[in-house]
Enzyme design. Structure first.
Site, PDB file in Angstrom:
ATOM      1  N   HIS A   1       0.834  -1.199   0.000  1.00  0.00           N
ATOM      2  CA  HIS A   1       0.000   0.000   0.000  1.00  0.00           C
ATOM      3  C   HIS A   1       0.873   1.255   0.000  1.00  0.00           C
ATOM      4  CE1 HIS A   1      -3.168  -2.825   1.007  1.00  0.00           C
ATOM      5  NE2 HIS A   1      -4.073  -1.866   0.957  1.00  0.00           N
TER       6      HIS A   1
ATOM      7  N   HIS B   1       1.354  -3.215   9.380  1.00  0.00           N
ATOM      8  CA  HIS B   1       2.778  -3.056   9.086  1.00  0.00           C
ATOM      9  C   HIS B   1       3.541  -2.462  10.262  1.00  0.00           C
ATOM     10  CE1 HIS B   1       2.787  -4.186   4.872  1.00  0.00           C
ATOM     11  NE2 HIS B   1       1.666  -3.495   4.711  1.00  0.00           N
TER      12      HIS B   1
END
Length: 254
Positions: A163, A207
């Protein structure tokens, strides 16, 4: 090439401020289902998640082409370069993920709270991982339903952030291609959006800060090359005299 590298490096430096600050602060992720900001960050991350990511890509391509005003042949070449830069970045991301195999923060949290070993989790097929997440969190009120469903779909590895690579690549392409056109508002919007996407990946438990840092650096390398190729194959990035006049008039507007 040097001027392009300087511009894109400046943009990358701005994008790195947030993840590096979080990294060195020692911040640790924990689920927080009652936070309104978390739900807002979910919708930010959806702008990059399929299928919305395709729409975002097409819209940004169209806006870039309009801002740069290349002729048809050059415009099609630029469209191909922009698409290739994003796709190559995603391919590099997938390759590194398979090699490093770093677990996501929410998977580590599952190991600590639900006693689901990360090794066993990632030995399962993707569909089985999603089912495990659904079953383990069915009775956990601290994880809202929408976040649990997001985790069920995002059961891959963490390092680096795909992303982030998508959003950072577009932001840096803006710096590389649109800065000579003085599209300041577009650049600020792109950089803010990319930073928000990066923040959403941290807050959603997807993340670690280092995943964002490395993804941004990879994006910078790819975008610098893509911008140089755009200049070489599509024509100079500096606007012609007529457009310079339009830019000057636009800057003079209150």
């Amino acid at each position: 090439m040097r001027a392009i590298a300087k511009r894109t490096a400046a943009g990358a430096g701005l994008l790195l401020i947030m993840p590096l600050t979080v990294w060195f602060s020692g911040w640790q992720w924990a689920p927080d289902g009652g936070n309104a900001l978390l739900k807002a960050m979910y919708w930010v991350t959806e702008t990059v998640t399929q299928p919305w990511g395709i729409i975002t890509h097409v819209l940004l391509c169209g806006w870039f082409l309009w801002c740069l005003r290349f002729r048809l042949k050059a415009a099609l070449m630029l469209f191909a370069i922009l698409g290739a830069a994003i796709l190559i970045g995603q391919g590099v991301k997938s390759f590194i993920k398979d090699q490093v195999q770093e677990p996501r923060p929410f998977v580590v949290w599952l190991e600590k709270t639900q006693h689901v070993p990360t090794d066993e989790f990632y030995n399962l097929k993707r569909k089985q991982r999603g089912e495990l997440v659904k079953n383990q969190l069915a009775s956990h009120s601290e994880v809202p339903d929408w976040l649990r469903k997001h985790w069920q779909k995002e059961t891959g590895f963490a390092f680096p952030s795909g992303h982030t690579m998508f959003a950072a690549s577009w932001a840096l392409l803006g710096v590389g291609l649109l800065w000579p056109r003085r599209r300041t508002f577009t650049l600020v919007l792109l950089l803010a959006w990319a930073t928000a996407v990066m923040g959403s990946r941290l807050l959603l438990g997807m993340h670690w800060p280092r995943d964002l840092v490395v993804a941004t650096i990879i994006s910078w390398l790819l975008v610098t090359l893509a911008t140089w190729l755009a200049q070489k194959w599509c024509g100079p990035l500096t606007p012609p005299a007529k457009e310079e006049q339009e830019i000057a008039e636009r800057d003079d507007e209150p």
